[in-house]
Enzyme design. Sequence first.
Site, PDB file in Angstrom:
ATOM      1  N   PRO A 191       9.011  42.047 -11.860  1.00 55.40           N
ATOM      2  CG  PRO A 191       8.131  41.038  -9.935  1.00 55.40           C
ATOM      3  CD  PRO A 191       9.255  40.924 -10.946  1.00 55.40           C
ATOM      4  CB  CYS A 192       9.912  47.145 -11.884  1.00 51.12           C
ATOM      5  SG  CYS A 192       9.238  47.444 -13.504  1.00 51.12           S
ATOM      6  CG  HIS A 193       4.073  45.521 -11.830  1.00 47.22           C
ATOM      7  ND1 HIS A 193       4.858  44.727 -12.648  1.00 47.22           N
ATOM      8  CD2 HIS A 193       3.230  44.681 -11.200  1.00 47.22           C
ATOM      9  CE1 HIS A 193       4.476  43.466 -12.525  1.00 47.22           C
ATOM     10  NE2 HIS A 193       3.500  43.412 -11.647  1.00 47.22           N
TER      11      HIS A 193
END
Length: 294
Positions: free
Chosen positions: A262-264
């Site tokens: 989940p780089c967001h």
Amino acid sequence: MNALSPVPETATDITPSGEDYAIVKQVIELITIDYREQPSLDAIAAELGQSPTQLQKVFTRWAGLSPKAFLQAVTLDHAKRLLHQEELPLLETSLEVGLSGPSRLHDLFVTHEAMSPGEWKAKGGGLTMRYGFHPSPFGLALVMVTDRGLAGLAFADDEGGRDAYFHDMARRWPNAHYVQDSDATAPYISRVFDARRWACEEPLRVVLIGSDFQIRVWQSLLKIPFGKAVTYSDVARDIGQPTASRAVGAAIGRNPISFVVPCHRALGKSGALTGYHWGLTRKRAILGWEAGKG
DNA sequence: GACGGATTCCGCA
DNA sequence: TGCGGAATCCGTC
């Protein structure tokens, strides 16, 4: 590809159709011009040439939130709240424990393994990578899998640009053998984007292919609970290099398995969304969508 | 070695 | 607040 099997469109459908995103994307772009203004639903609908009722319907189906609630979810204020909600979320969450905390109940259940440094140096040599394009809640998705699990997930903005997106991914592992195989990749799409299947008994297998540093960063991201966010310096601290926040940013930017890793959920210290490989609009969309599932 | 960031901090309207 | 510039640190080629 799947035009023959219509998806039932009910308000409770948590697997939104790919087309909804085209509308949602425009809405997000509109409200981002000046998010303090929080334009009315009517104004947005007029701007897009849609009826307010229709827009409301599409939106709620996609986000699980009313447009108004969604607007609030993508403001700077809200982002700040995500950051400060919990002091050190990274330290205590164990990926293997998985379902222990209530917030993870709604999260995707994942196990990961990393490629060895030797395998990384081979740049994908000896690896067979099966890939396919599928509709997703965030536009057309490109999925890449190896026999050890999901290795790549990317988003495309337009049908026509498939090649460009494929190459963007393929050049990360230039020596791999690429085989188009949508049948192999299709199951991953529903497993990843259908929230009803997130917590199923069998974890999603993921394989991280990157440099040693990148893998440490990505593993750290995997520990961020659903609906939370961290700063780049938080991640730097978590991997034991507190001054490397900028390098961390660079590594996060090369995350090959977007959404799943989940780089967001990595934000600037001010709460600002400082960047996203697949576009800031998409980062907002994902964060707002998660807000609707939390 | 050099390069350049999905950072951060500081100072100024 | 918001914006711009400089400082600074690190992985990568």
